[in-house]
Scaffold this active site. Structure first.
Site, PDB file in Angstrom:
ATOM      1  N   LYS A 141     -48.655  91.345 -73.383  1.00 57.10           N
ATOM      2  CA  LYS A 141     -49.571  92.319 -72.793  1.00 57.10           C
ATOM      3  C   LYS A 141     -49.597  93.576 -73.654  1.00 57.10           C
ATOM      4  CE  LYS A 141     -50.613  90.078 -68.932  1.00 57.10           C
ATOM      5  NZ  LYS A 141     -51.992  89.718 -68.564  1.00 57.10           N
TER       6      LYS A 141
ATOM      7  N   LYS B 127     -59.516  80.510 -65.486  1.00 53.83           N
ATOM      8  CA  LYS B 127     -58.690  80.758 -64.296  1.00 53.83           C
ATOM      9  C   LYS B 127     -59.438  80.253 -63.072  1.00 53.83           C
ATOM     10  CE  LYS B 127     -55.800  84.577 -65.784  1.00 53.83           C
ATOM     11  NZ  LYS B 127     -55.795  86.018 -66.054  1.00 53.83           N
TER      12      LYS B 127
END
Ligand code: MG
Length: 372
Positions: free
Chosen positions: A163, A262
């Protein structure tokens, strides 16, 4: 065959170690789980919405509201409990893909269990082993980040997603690359950057990244295309993709050389399969992305990850990496370093356990309801 009843549960699990993304730090995680009972079978679907509206606008509370008030009543009074019929039935309800996805996944699981097929087969995949990627959040120090990526690489994960956010990008990534020259890395920005950061992001390209994921805001696909013209690494889209139409649009402008699919973000498994099929036709590599799923969500993602174009490691790692207890039995574990396999049993092959705290529960039947 109408469903006999549908049960909503809000469940909470403790993380094995705190996780920090660009918005906040978590020690527990809360999910909504949907159970559809029909014909002696129970289908289970885990909602990917989080407690907070930062990744997208949905939360566990908005999902609960949509499910209780609009989505579950539609399914309870329908004579066709197929996921396709349900999706057709709620087409007039705008957005709320994660709420829809949870119920749609439960209907897929119900259908697969009733037909005696593993969910992966029901979706068009094959029971095969799937390569796994890991995600490392924003750590307290660069040394801790390097150590966490090293642990993931040593455990066999086929790629590590790190991240990033402004102020936590170039130096941490350079340190990781210097220490671990061979790890396949994705830098995931969760839409944290703007046009003023194009040079900074293009400057990461000598690190040999597999991809820079979702550098810009959801609607900024032209900006993503502009970055793609300047880098060798793929620009991977995540938050920008809520439907097949979004993938087509991004592909048309050159913003989409990799897609993170997703299930919740695109409203369920049927749309996820359609996006997969488009990516396959266009030669766009894809993988299944996760949102810190509990066990049931992981088994769902794994079924989708068996489809043929999921050529990159997916976010289907063992939940013990993230949770003390993930609420599913059996729990998903590595079958070999860096690999997981779907169960041979029908549907997800897994059940909800009492290993997670149920903080709210509601069972609905057709004769209780007014349909909106
Ligand atoms: Mg992402």
């Amino acid at each position: 065959m109408r469903p006999d009843q549908i049960t909503l549960r809000m469940v909470r699990a403790r993380l094995a170690r705190p996780f920090e993304n660009r918005w906040q730090r978590f020690e527990t995680w809360t999910k909504v789980v949907v159970q559809v009972d029909a014909g002696g079978h129970s289908g289970l679907g885990e909602c990917t919405a989080m407690e907070t509206p930062f990744y997208n606008y949905e939360t566990v509370d908005t999902a609960w509201h949509l499910l209780e008030t609009y989505l579950v009543p539609l399914v309870l009074v329908s004579d066709d409990p197929s996921p396709q019929a349900a999706a057709e039935g709620w087409r007039h309800i705008d957005g709320h893909e994660e709420a829809k996805g949870a119920l749609e996944c439960a209907l897929w699981d119900l259908r697969a269990r009733a037909s005696g097929q593993p969910l992966c087969v029901e979706l068009g995949g094959v029971p095969r082993r799937v390569p796994v990627g890991a995600t490392v959040g924003i750590e307290a120090s660069i040394d801790e980040l390097v150590a966490a990526v090293e642990r993931a690489g040593a455990a066999g994960y086929g790629r590590v997603r790190v991240k990033i956010r402004p102020g936590w990008d170039t130096a941490p990534l350079r340190a990781v690359r210097a220490a671990l020259p061979d790890v396949r890395l994705i830098a995931d920005a969760n839409a944290a950057y703007g046009a003023e950061h194009l040079d900074l992001l293009a400057g990461l390209d000598d690190l040999g990244l597999l991809a820079i994921e979702q550098p810009f805001a959801r609607s900024e696909v032209e900006l993503a295309a502009a970055l793609q013209t300047r880098i060798e690494a793929a620009v991977c889209l995540d938050e920008s993709i809520k439907s097949l139409a979004d993938v087509r649009r991004a592909h048309r402008v050159g913003a989409c050389r990799m897609v993170n699919i997703k299930v919740g973000r695109v409203g369920g498994l049927a749309e996820a399969v359609r996006i997969h099929d488009f990516c396959r036709e266009q030669g766009i590599p894809s993988f299944v992305g996760g949102k810190y799923e509990f066990g049931l969500g992981r088994w769902t993602n794994l079924a989708l990850a068996t489809l043929p174009n999921m050529t990159l490691p997916s976010d289907v790692g063992p939940s013990s990496r993230y949770y003390v207890e993930d609420g599913a039995s059996p729990t998903l574990a590595l079958s070999a370093p860096g690999w997981v396999e779907p169960l041979a049993a029908a549907g997800l092959g897994a059940q909800l356990t009492d290993g997670v705290e149920v903080v709210r529960e509601l069972t609905l039947t057709a004769n209780q309801l007014a349909v909106h």
